[in-house]
Design an enzyme around this catalytic site. Structure first.
Site, mmCIF file in Angstrom:
data_model
loop_
_atom_site.group_PDB
_atom_site.id
_atom_site.type_symbol
_atom_site.label_atom_id
_atom_site.label_comp_id
_atom_site.label_asym_id
_atom_site.label_seq_id
_atom_site.Cartn_x
_atom_site.Cartn_y
_atom_site.Cartn_z
ATOM 1 N N TYR A 151 -9.065 49.029 23.824
ATOM 2 C CA TYR A 151 -10.109 49.631 24.655
ATOM 3 C C TYR A 151 -11.433 48.900 24.512
ATOM 4 O O TYR A 151 -12.249 48.907 25.423
ATOM 5 C CB TYR A 151 -10.309 51.105 24.273
ATOM 6 C CG TYR A 151 -9.283 52.017 24.857
ATOM 7 C CD1 TYR A 151 -7.933 51.730 24.736
ATOM 8 C CD2 TYR A 151 -9.656 53.164 25.539
ATOM 9 C CE1 TYR A 151 -6.985 52.565 25.270
ATOM 10 C CE2 TYR A 151 -8.706 54.009 26.080
ATOM 11 C CZ TYR A 151 -7.376 53.705 25.939
ATOM 12 O OH TYR A 151 -6.440 54.540 26.483
ATOM 13 N N LYS A 187 3.767 48.992 16.479
ATOM 14 C CA LYS A 187 4.748 48.126 17.143
ATOM 15 C C LYS A 187 4.826 46.855 16.300
ATOM 16 O O LYS A 187 4.545 45.743 16.757
ATOM 17 C CB LYS A 187 4.301 47.871 18.595
ATOM 18 C CG LYS A 187 5.323 47.174 19.477
ATOM 19 C CD LYS A 187 6.522 48.025 19.855
ATOM 20 C CE LYS A 187 7.529 47.187 20.638
ATOM 21 N NZ LYS A 187 8.833 47.878 20.820
ATOM 22 N N ASP A 197 7.759 53.066 20.695
ATOM 23 C CA ASP A 197 8.741 53.435 21.727
ATOM 24 C C ASP A 197 9.681 54.516 21.202
ATOM 25 O O ASP A 197 9.978 55.503 21.899
ATOM 26 C CB ASP A 197 9.508 52.202 22.238
ATOM 27 C CG ASP A 197 9.991 51.279 21.122
ATOM 28 O OD1 ASP A 197 9.634 51.504 19.942
ATOM 29 O OD2 ASP A 197 10.731 50.325 21.431
ATOM 30 N N ASP A 243 -3.557 57.515 22.835
ATOM 31 C CA ASP A 243 -3.883 58.022 24.171
ATOM 32 C C ASP A 243 -2.599 58.459 24.876
ATOM 33 O O ASP A 243 -2.499 59.565 25.419
ATOM 34 C CB ASP A 243 -4.594 56.915 24.964
ATOM 35 C CG ASP A 243 -5.051 57.380 26.340
ATOM 36 O OD1 ASP A 243 -5.282 58.599 26.514
ATOM 37 O OD2 ASP A 243 -5.174 56.534 27.239
ATOM 38 N N ASP A 293 -0.939 62.582 25.268
ATOM 39 C CA ASP A 293 -0.630 63.242 26.543
ATOM 40 C C ASP A 293 0.825 63.714 26.556
ATOM 41 O O ASP A 293 1.137 64.805 27.041
ATOM 42 C CB ASP A 293 -0.861 62.296 27.735
ATOM 43 C CG ASP A 293 -2.256 62.446 28.335
ATOM 44 O OD1 ASP A 293 -3.175 62.866 27.596
ATOM 45 O OD2 ASP A 293 -2.435 62.129 29.526
HETATM 46 C C1 IPM Z 1 -8.551 60.487 26.874
HETATM 47 C C2 IPM Z 1 -8.729 59.916 28.244
HETATM 48 C C3 IPM Z 1 -9.691 58.747 28.145
HETATM 49 C C4 IPM Z 1 -9.055 57.737 27.214
HETATM 50 C C5 IPM Z 1 -10.065 58.090 29.486
HETATM 51 C C6 IPM Z 1 -10.608 59.084 30.466
HETATM 52 C C7 IPM Z 1 -11.015 56.940 29.300
HETATM 53 O O1 IPM Z 1 -7.521 59.544 28.781
HETATM 54 O O2 IPM Z 1 -9.535 60.925 26.258
HETATM 55 O O3 IPM Z 1 -7.419 60.511 26.396
HETATM 56 O O4 IPM Z 1 -8.205 56.959 27.646
HETATM 57 O O5 IPM Z 1 -9.412 57.711 26.051
HETATM 58 MG MG MG Z 2 -5.860 60.113 27.645
#
Ligand code: IPM
Ligand code: MG
Length: 373
Positions: A147, A201, A233, A257, A261
């Site tokens: 990032y 990884k 993975d 990240d 999710d």
């Molecule tokens: C998160 C979001 C952010 C990230 C985006 C919106 C930049 O997806 O906080 O997980 O990737 O960190």
């Molecule tokens: Mg995110």
């Protein structure tokens, strides 16, 4: 109990941000009364709201307010369909969110994923895979890796005589960056079920090899915590097959990240998941930034449909990590649990199959939780 006034910057942002923030503030005021603490909440625009108010996703005054505050309560930013002509560097995701993370050195992102038993039906996994219940913590490194690594750019190149483009992102980690996030993971595990699964990884990436080596070294300080390593993975697959094997998942920025999710989906709704981003300021480890894991959800914004629980639980994390007010934090978490037990549901966690469930809106959910404090 603290006699000092806790100064909180409330940055609601875009989409459902303002309406869920309103409910979190309501709950904080209830906590203030109940626990005899003093909280001063100052609101400021961020994201598209910042661009509209002051021409920038992170207005100078908002940043100044954050600097003067003890912690930041954040809503969410970013509206994908708004004004595609604004350069990506100035869009809220980068210019506000990533900027704040870097500005305040918020290197440790804690994302607790918990499936409440009455909400087992919202989990996409079959009941037998849910075991005794899903309860894990993703510890994500937040200020390094791809990032932020340099070089990061898109350049023009000629490929076999044809004008083309090349995009470059750089994944880079140093030993101290890995060490400090590993310590957060092991200490978090000590307060939980004492297991860390470190994700990497290492079979392909130099970063993965270093990550594994440094995490292994740090683990020697924590003989009471079991460490296991897992390729990313496989980690993604194991989350679907047997999520109950995980206690703390330690991840670099991008893997965290993605996996957070995926893990969030197990808890049924993103609307249930809080997060804490912690950094060091003035030598203190506890400056924090607290936000729901879900996004701005523009499709339901302003309709009293959003689930405010993630924002409310984020305030609990704030009281715990930034202010050391464990009882007040538990008070909020218990009130959320009680609201769910009593059958109150926003649309994202509602099912007509549950005879005890009553579908309500954002405001009513916030009020109910505030009343249970
Ligand atoms: C998160 C979001 C952010 C990230 C985006 C919106 C930049 O997806 O906080 O997980 O990737 O960190
Ligand atoms: Mg995110």
């Amino acid at each position: 109990m603290s006699l000092n006034v806790l100064k909180i910057a409330a940055l609601a942002g875009d989409g459902i941000g303002p309406e869920v923030m309103r409910e979190a503030v309501k709950v904080l005021h209830a906590v203030e009364k109940k626990h005899g603490i003093r909280i001063q909440i100052t609101e400021a625009p961020v994201g598209w709201a910042g661009i509209d108010a002051a021409g920038k996703a992170l207005p100078d005054e908002t940043l100044a307010l954050c600097r003067q505050s003890d912690s930041i309560l954040f809503g969410s930013v970013g509206l994908p369909d708004r004004d595609p002509t604004i350069p990506k560097e100035e869009r809220p995701e980068r210019a506000a969110l990533l900027r704040l993370r870097k500005e305040f050195g918020l290197f440790a992102n804690l994302r607790p994923v918990r499936l409440y038993q009455p909400l087992a039906h919202t989990c996409p996994l079959q009941p037998e895979r849910q075991g005794e219940g899903i309860d894990l913590l993703v510890v994500r490194e937040l200020t390094g890796g791809m990032y932020f690594g340099q070089p990061k750019r898109t350049e023009s190149v000629e490929i076999e005589g044809v004008q083309s483009k090349r995009a470059i992102d750089t994944m880079v980690y140093t030993t101290p960056e890995i060490e400090r996030i590993a310590h957060v993971a092991f200490q978090s595990a000590q307060a939980r079920r004492k297991k860390v699964t470190s994700i990497d990884k290492a079979n392909v990436l130099e970063n993965g090899v270093l990550w594994r080596e440094v995490v292994t070294n740090v683990s020697k300080h924590y003989p009471d915590v079991v460490l296991e390593h897992m390729f990313v993975d496989n980690g993604a697959m194991q989350l679907m097959l047997k999520p109950t094997q995980f206690d703390v998942m330690l991840c670099e920025n991008m893997f965290g990240d993605i996996l957070s999710d995926e893990a969030a989906a197990l808890a049924g709704s993103l609307g249930m998941l809080p997060s804490a981003s912690l950094g060091a300021r003035n030598g203190q480890q506890t400056f924090g930034f607290y936000e729901p894991a879900g996004g701005t959800a523009p499709d339901i914004a302003g309709k009293d449909l959003a689930n405010p629980i993630a924002q409310i639980l984020s305030t609990a994390l704030m009281l715990r990590y930034s202010f050391d007010l464990e009882n007040a934090a538990r008070g909020i978490e218990n009130a959320v649990g009680a609201a769910i037990e009593s059958g109150l549901r926003t649309g994202d966690i509602y099912t007509s199959k549950d005879p005890n469930a009553r579908r309500i809106g954002t405001t009513e959910m916030g009020s109910a939780i505030a009343a249970m404090i």
